[in-house]
Design a protein around this motif. Structure first.
Motif, short mmCIF file in Angstrom:
data_model
loop_
_atom_site.label_atom_id
_atom_site.label_comp_id
_atom_site.label_asym_id
_atom_site.label_seq_id
_atom_site.Cartn_x
_atom_site.Cartn_y
_atom_site.Cartn_z
N SER A 28 -3.53 5.26 -2.02
CA SER A 28 -4.06 6.49 -1.93
C SER A 28 -4.30 7.54 -2.93
O SER A 28 -3.59 7.13 -3.89
N LYS A 33 0.93 -1.20 -0.04
CA LYS A 33 -0.01 -0.22 0.07
C LYS A 33 1.11 1.33 -0.04
O LYS A 33 1.77 1.21 0.70
N GLY A 73 -7.73 8.54 5.78
CA GLY A 73 -6.53 7.68 6.20
C GLY A 73 -6.92 6.13 5.99
O GLY A 73 -6.01 5.25 6.21
MG MG Z 1 -2.87 7.98 4.79
#
Ligand code: MG
Ligand code: ASP
Length: 722
Positions: free
Chosen positions: A38, A5, A186
């Motif tokens: 993200s 990630k 987040g």
């Molecule tokens: Mg983050």
């Protein structure tokens, strides 16, 4: 299967995405991967603003700004048809965004970033499959429906047996009614853990912009270090109580599936980071970290200390109380918590101080304070400074209880920032691979990253850097500069900088700007700021002129021009040596000296008599050297005459009390004849001499080597530690 990630700052622009490319390509070599990403940094905030914007024109403008950022990335990453297709694909998404309901806007950021990444990997020849997390990650009543999610993900992956890499947006999901939603701010970390659990992944790596989980927020506690190993429970406790590096819900899916996961730094891919697992390699009773969060509604902050298998809560509690009381902090109540987690409440104003005090007590055994240092300028002086810090750091720590940690370095092209410290021997390499330093990017990054108590060192000869000093002071940094240009400003600007430093409770030190490491300025300051008034300051502080005059032997060996060229080669002169000959550089030094003595001298107040006439200055450098040769016989004659009289000539900058002059002092720079009774008579090489006369004390003569990168670096270290 491996799951990797990447956070927003790891995909912020094309350069960062290339870093991701390297990491993922290496992983794909080993095994199949899922890449969860993200949105590019700042994108989610921008999308929230777009969702809330009611003015259509402004909304369109904001969307366009975001579109341009993504286009810029596409421009850099792709060429030809690929580039066209990529921009078309982005434009289609941006049209959807323009038409989207306010609450749906926030879900677009991860679509943009992962579309770009998926195409890039496909272009690299990796069989790549984009996965639609909106369909696969499902929530019911606001919580993730794990069964549904896991079976969806497993099926999607099974349906693409040929794919080596799957690219999936983090953060986004859909709810029971099939509407697109998110996993909370987040939330991409959490998405990654869900993918990992669904696929029984062999590894899960969360790549971010800090070196793993740390014993405290490194911005608050410079001495914080990476936690190499930690249990799920302890990591969860830290994440729930303020550690922003990990989104707390991430832990549960990984823990239940028994997947050990790591937090790693995209800026430093070789660093192992933090491994979070069920059986961490830690000693019983070890301390893991301290964190805090503010509860504004209650007007208090909760500081949280976490350990592993702690025995004896009572003694730990009393250590917490003692550490706070030593720091003068009154807690709001008793230590609470259970097991390995300890809470103590304090007023928000002392939150950071409390974290620092507890960190010192439980994590800093060497009683050494870390001084974070950011260095602008990696020329001869910057280089030597970094080298010298490396050589002397241990000794300074032992003797003075303080350790200089270089956390940032910039030259004119690149910069690198690493809060863990940049080792001197790797500085060069790190800088090479650093980020572009254009448009003040280094200062921006320093302002964003600098921990409390940081020192900014300016060893450039930049003309404009001082324009950002005020911001640095306001950011709480102290400044050490060896850059005279940042002080020889009009007096109001100079005074404003000094005031800014004072008002922000920090410092502005520039002792190396006159006489290098010689304690000239500090001596003057202590005289002038105490009751003793300064009568006069006389200084022979031009290394170039000293070099020429003391090295000259009537052209027996070297002509003036040869000496001057050599001085230039040895780095003594400014790039055009006439800046020194004309007295300009000495003028800067005199301004600094006078102002240190409390006299608000301006450049116009100084009478300069250059050693050569104006015809030497307004001509090309080559003509200048020719004229210098023609002038030489005159110079020889003058030297001979002086010799006969038992005198020598020195280029002296002086400031003398004179009630008739502006500010009550007369300032001059000119050649003077001196006899053996003068301290200026005996000088060798580039030595500097300053004579300070004050009302009550005998003349103070400060003499010593005034030149050399080694000394400059030593002087800067002295200023840092002062
Ligand atoms: Mg983050
Ligand atoms: N882009 C989302 C956010 O900024 C999710 C994430 O970055 O993890 O909150």
């Amino acid at each position: 299967m491996q799951v990797l990630k990447f956070g927003g700052s790891s995909v912020a622009d094309a350069t960062r995405m290339s870093g991701v490319l390297d990491i993922v390509l290496a992983a794909v070599e080993r095994d199949r991967c899922v890449l969860v990403s993200s949105a590019i940094s700042g994108c989610t905030d921008a999308l929230i603003a777009i969702g809330a914007e009611t003015d259509p024109a402004r909304r369109a403008q904001q969307i366009d700004a975001l579109r341009r950022r993504h286009h810029a990335i596409a421009q850099r990453l792709f060429t030809g048809t690929e580039r066209r297709e990529m921009t078309d694909e982005l434009d289609t998404l941006f049209e959807e965004l323009a038409a989207a309901e306010p609450e749906a806007c926030v879900t677009f950021g991860e679509l943009f970033s992962t579309r770009i990444l998926a195409r890039k990997f496909a272009c690299e020849g990796i069989p790549t499959q984009w996965l639609d997390s909106r369909k696969l990650v499902r929530t019911l009543g606001g919580v993730v429906a794990e069964g549904l999610t896991y079976s969806g993900i497993a099926a999607a992956v099974a349906a693409a047996p040929g794919a080596r890499l799957f690219v999936a947006p983090g953060f986004i999901a859909s709810d029971g009614a099939g509407r697109v939603t998110t996993l909370g701010r987040g939330g991409s970390d959490y998405s990654a853990a869900l993918y990992a659990a669904a696929l029984h992944a062999a590894s899960l790596e969360i790549w971010t912009d800090v070196p793993g989980m740390m014993t405290a927020n490194p911005k608050v506690v410079p001495a914080a270090v990476t936690i190499p190993d930690i249990s799920y429970q302890a990591a969860l406790a830290l994440a729930e109580n303020g550690a922003k590096v990990l989104y707390a819900p991430t832990v549960k899916p990984a823990m239940e599936a028994g997947i050990a996961f790591s937090i790693r730094n995209t800026f430093d891919p070789k660093h192992p980071g933090t491994l979070i697992s069920g059986r961490p390699d830690v000693k019983e009773g070890a301390w893991m970290g301290v964190t805090s969060r503010t509860l504004p509604e209650k007007g208090e902050a909760v500081v949280c200390l976490v350990g592993e298998a702690v025995s004896g809560r009572a003694s730990a509690s009393s250590r917490i109380r003692a550490a706070l009381s030593e720091a003068g902090i009154q807690p709001l109540g008793d230590v609470t918590g259970e097991g390995d987690t300890f809470f103590i409440r304090v007023r928000p104003t002392v939150e950071q101080a409390a974290v620092g005090a507890i960190h010192r007590e439980f994590f800093e055994h060497r009683a050494v304070t870390v001084i974070p240092v950011f260095i602008a300028g990696y020329g001869a002086v910057g280089h030597e400074l970094v080298r010298l810090v490396g050589l002397s750091a241990d000794r300074i720590a032992r003797r003075r209880g303080r350790s200089i940690r270089i956390m940032g370095i910039a030259d004119s092209r690149r910069f690198v920032i690493d809060l863990r410290g940049i080792r001197p021997e790797e500085a060069e390499n790190r800088l090479q691979g650093g980020e572009r330093a254009e448009d003040g990017a280094f200062i921006d990054a320093v302002l964003a990253a600098a921990p409390r108590g940081s020192v900014f060192v300016d060893c450039t000869d930049d003309h404009h850097l001082h324009l950002r000093y005020a911001e640095l002071f306001r950011g709480g940094l102290g400044i050490v500069t060896s850059n005279r240009r940042s002080l020889a400003l009009p007096y109001v600007q100079y005074a404003a900088l000094k005031a800014e430093a004072r008002q922000n409770g920090t410092f502005f030190r520039y002792d190396t700007t006159v006489g290098n490491a010689l304690p000239i300025l500090e001596s003057i300051a202590s005289d002038a700021n105490c009751s003793d008034g300064i009568e006069s300051i006389e200084a022979v502080v031009s290394c170039t002129l000293n070099y020429i005059i003391t090295g000259y032997d009537g052209a027996l060996r070297d002509s003036l021009a040869t000496l001057l060229r050599r001085a230039q080669d040895e780095g003594l002169t400014e790039s055009d040596p006439r800046t020194d000959l004309g007295g300009k550089d000495v003028l800067r030094k005199l301004l600094i000296l006078a102002r240190e003595a409390g006299v608000p001298l301006e450049a116009d107040d100084v009478e300069i008599t250059p050693i050569l006439g104006p015809e030497f200055f307004d001509c090309p450098l080559e003509v200048f050297y020719r004229r210098l040769a023609e002038y030489e016989p005159q110079f020889i004659a003058r030297e001979a005459e002086l010799d006969a009289a038992g005198q020598r000539q020195r280029f002296v900058a002086s400031l003398r009390r004179d009630p008739a002059a502006r500010h009550g002092y007369r300032a001059e720079i000119k050649m003077q004849r001196v006899g053996p009774e003068s301290p200026f008579y005996w000088i060798s090489g580039t030595e500097n001499v300053t004579v300070v006369r004050s009302e009550y004390s005998a003349p103070l003569v400060i003499k010593g080597a005034g030149e050399g990168v080694r000394l400059a670096a030593t002087g800067i270290i002295k200023d840092i530690l002062m």
